[in-house]
Design a protein around this motif. Sequence first.
Motif, PDB file in Angstrom:
ATOM      1  N   PHE A 170      15.086  13.038 -18.186  1.00 54.37           N
ATOM      2  CA  PHE A 170      16.013  12.835 -17.071  1.00 54.37           C
ATOM      3  C   PHE A 170      15.479  11.830 -16.055  1.00 54.37           C
ATOM      4  CE2 PHE A 170      17.769  14.144 -12.941  1.00 54.37           C
ATOM      5  CZ  PHE A 170      19.132  14.074 -13.215  1.00 54.37           C
ATOM      6  N   ILE A 171      14.202  11.978 -15.672  1.00 54.59           N
ATOM      7  CA  ILE A 171      13.683  11.051 -14.649  1.00 54.59           C
ATOM      8  C   ILE A 171      13.379   9.664 -15.220  1.00 54.59           C
ATOM      9  CG2 ILE A 171      12.784  12.829 -13.099  1.00 54.59           C
ATOM     10  CD1 ILE A 171       9.965  12.187 -14.218  1.00 54.59           C
ATOM     11  N   MET A 172      13.413   9.544 -16.553  1.00 56.03           N
ATOM     12  CA  MET A 172      13.242   8.215 -17.150  1.00 56.03           C
ATOM     13  C   MET A 172      14.586   7.525 -17.387  1.00 56.03           C
ATOM     14  SD  MET A 172      10.165   8.968 -19.859  1.00 56.03           S
ATOM     15  CE  MET A 172      10.151   7.300 -20.515  1.00 56.03           C
ATOM     16  N   ASP A 173      15.685   8.222 -17.050  1.00 56.21           N
ATOM     17  CA  ASP A 173      17.025   7.650 -17.223  1.00 56.21           C
ATOM     18  C   ASP A 173      17.326   6.715 -16.055  1.00 56.21           C
ATOM     19  OD1 ASP A 173      19.725   7.083 -17.281  1.00 56.21           O
ATOM     20  OD2 ASP A 173      20.330   9.135 -17.779  1.00 56.21           O
ATOM     21  N   HIS A 174      17.529   5.456 -16.337  1.00 52.90           N
ATOM     22  CA  HIS A 174      17.674   4.471 -15.265  1.00 52.90           C
ATOM     23  C   HIS A 174      18.991   4.566 -14.510  1.00 52.90           C
ATOM     24  CE1 HIS A 174      14.268   1.808 -17.012  1.00 52.90           C
ATOM     25  NE2 HIS A 174      13.874   2.951 -16.534  1.00 52.90           N
ATOM     26  N   HIS A 175      19.898   5.373 -15.057  1.00 51.14           N
ATOM     27  CA  HIS A 175      21.109   5.617 -14.263  1.00 51.14           C
ATOM     28  C   HIS A 175      20.810   6.584 -13.123  1.00 51.14           C
ATOM     29  CE1 HIS A 175      22.683   4.400 -18.266  1.00 51.14           C
ATOM     30  NE2 HIS A 175      23.395   3.623 -17.483  1.00 51.14           N
ATOM     31  N   ILE A 176      19.751   7.362 -13.284  1.00 50.49           N
ATOM     32  CA  ILE A 176      19.361   8.349 -12.266  1.00 50.49           C
ATOM     33  C   ILE A 176      18.438   7.710 -11.235  1.00 50.49           C
ATOM     34  CG2 ILE A 176      18.267  10.585 -11.873  1.00 50.49           C
ATOM     35  CD1 ILE A 176      20.899  10.661 -13.515  1.00 50.49           C
ATOM     36  N   VAL A 177      17.330   7.156 -11.721  1.00 53.63           N
ATOM     37  CA  VAL A 177      16.390   6.450 -10.842  1.00 53.63           C
ATOM     38  C   VAL A 177      15.700   5.405 -11.704  1.00 53.63           C
ATOM     39  CG1 VAL A 177      14.580   8.181 -11.219  1.00 53.63           C
ATOM     40  CG2 VAL A 177      14.433   6.663  -9.231  1.00 53.63           C
ATOM     41  N   VAL A 178      15.429   4.248 -11.136  1.00 55.32           N
ATOM     42  CA  VAL A 178      14.852   3.172 -11.944  1.00 55.32           C
ATOM     43  C   VAL A 178      13.327   3.157 -11.825  1.00 55.32           C
ATOM     44  CG1 VAL A 178      16.908   1.765 -11.652  1.00 55.32           C
ATOM     45  CG2 VAL A 178      14.937   1.442 -10.107  1.00 55.32           C
ATOM     46  N   GLY A 179      12.710   2.553 -12.796  1.00 55.14           N
ATOM     47  CA  GLY A 179      11.299   2.225 -12.671  1.00 55.14           C
ATOM     48  C   GLY A 179      10.324   3.318 -13.046  1.00 55.14           C
ATOM     49  N   VAL A 180      10.808   4.449 -13.573  1.00 54.35           N
ATOM     50  CA  VAL A 180       9.896   5.512 -13.995  1.00 54.35           C
ATOM     51  C   VAL A 180       9.733   5.429 -15.512  1.00 54.35           C
ATOM     52  CG1 VAL A 180       9.387   7.975 -13.968  1.00 54.35           C
ATOM     53  CG2 VAL A 180      10.666   6.948 -12.076  1.00 54.35           C
ATOM     54  N   GLY A 181       8.711   4.750 -15.947  1.00 59.52           N
ATOM     55  CA  GLY A 181       8.437   4.612 -17.370  1.00 59.52           C
ATOM     56  C   GLY A 181       7.644   5.798 -17.878  1.00 59.52           C
ATOM     57  N   ASN A 182       7.268   5.732 -19.130  1.00 56.09           N
ATOM     58  CA  ASN A 182       6.646   6.885 -19.774  1.00 56.09           C
ATOM     59  C   ASN A 182       5.351   7.325 -19.100  1.00 56.09           C
ATOM     60  OD1 ASN A 182       6.699   8.866 -21.828  1.00 56.09           O
ATOM     61  ND2 ASN A 182       5.162   7.710 -22.962  1.00 56.09           N
ATOM     62  N   ILE A 183       4.493   6.359 -18.780  1.00 51.67           N
ATOM     63  CA  ILE A 183       3.195   6.723 -18.189  1.00 51.67           C
ATOM     64  C   ILE A 183       3.388   7.466 -16.876  1.00 51.67           C
ATOM     65  CG2 ILE A 183       1.095   5.807 -17.125  1.00 51.67           C
ATOM     66  CD1 ILE A 183       1.232   3.504 -19.148  1.00 51.67           C
ATOM     67  N   TYR A 184       4.207   6.889 -15.986  1.00 56.01           N
ATOM     68  CA  TYR A 184       4.340   7.471 -14.651  1.00 56.01           C
ATOM     69  C   TYR A 184       5.211   8.714 -14.655  1.00 56.01           C
ATOM     70  CZ  TYR A 184       1.858   3.313 -13.350  1.00 56.01           C
ATOM     71  OH  TYR A 184       0.897   2.333 -13.282  1.00 56.01           O
ATOM     72  N   ALA A 185       6.085   8.856 -15.643  1.00 54.32           N
ATOM     73  CA  ALA A 185       6.827  10.114 -15.775  1.00 54.32           C
ATOM     74  C   ALA A 185       5.846  11.243 -16.063  1.00 54.32           C
ATOM     75  CB  ALA A 185       7.865  10.005 -16.886  1.00 54.32           C
TER      76      ALA A 185
END
Length: 271
Positions: free
Chosen positions: A159-174
């Motif tokens: 969910f937090i990696m979905d760019h429609h929700i929020v951008v810029g959270v890639g796998n590492i930072y998720a």
Amino acid sequence: MPELPEVETVRRGLAAHLIGQVVTGVVVRQARLRWPVPDSLALQLPGQTIRQVERRAKYLLLGTAAGTAIVHLGMTGRLCWVAADTPLRKHDHIDLLLDGGQCLRFNDSRRFGAWLWTTEPPEQHPLLRALGPEPFDAAFSGAYLHRCAQGRTAAVKTFIMDHHIVVGVGNIYANEALFAAGIDPLRPAGRLTEIEWERLAGAIRTVLTDAIRQGGTTLRDFVGSRGEPGYFQQRLCVYDRYRDPCPRCGEPIQRCRIGQRASYYCPRCQR
DNA sequence: ACTGGCTCCTGAGGGC
DNA sequence: TGCCCTCAGGAGCCAG
């Protein structure tokens, strides 16, 4: 792999070099990137002055009076500031030639990157139009995430990696943000409380802020002639640390796949 | 409206 | 030393 902090660091370096420069030519050696590089890029960019270097999500936006180049680094994209006569290396796909004999050279071995051109305001481009807020926008908050997640069954990490929700959270930072917030990445997004979403929103901002701060020191001369960006290996708590002791409690870090992505977490600290 | 799987591509790393 | 296989990943796209 460039995540948002890396892209922001690249943007800052680029802005210092590019703004006010006149593009004298565009050389496209390999047009088959994520999408075909449009002919309009090489036709319309030469003669233009770079007015702005902005960022939206992980897209870099090189703004001119005639239009905007939209650049994405994908997995392996690199931008190097070199003299125009610098010998080519493998995967040097695009050159932006600038007055004064300098050149912004794009190298991308996996070709997941992109170079596009738009004459519309870039925020109206199909790729940018539906994006969620930036993590540092006022619109991004625990309450916002809580609202979006109502009824959603997808794993909170997906969910937090979905760019429609929020951008810029890639796998590492998720992975890192979920660890910092003490939340099990597999929990359905719709089951988190607003308190937990507040914690996660804060963790996302903190993790990204720290990374940008580090990028400022380790990536400062990313556009140097060496061309080695040296993406920072900041201390990651869980990512790629399968079986290492959790930095908080010592329990071995676990690994699983969530939505086709490698996921790392502490089974004791993350609930 | 969501969700999960597929796809593009090359280099790295492991096994033998 | 070398070959072959597998895997990694950003993010759009599509089928169910």
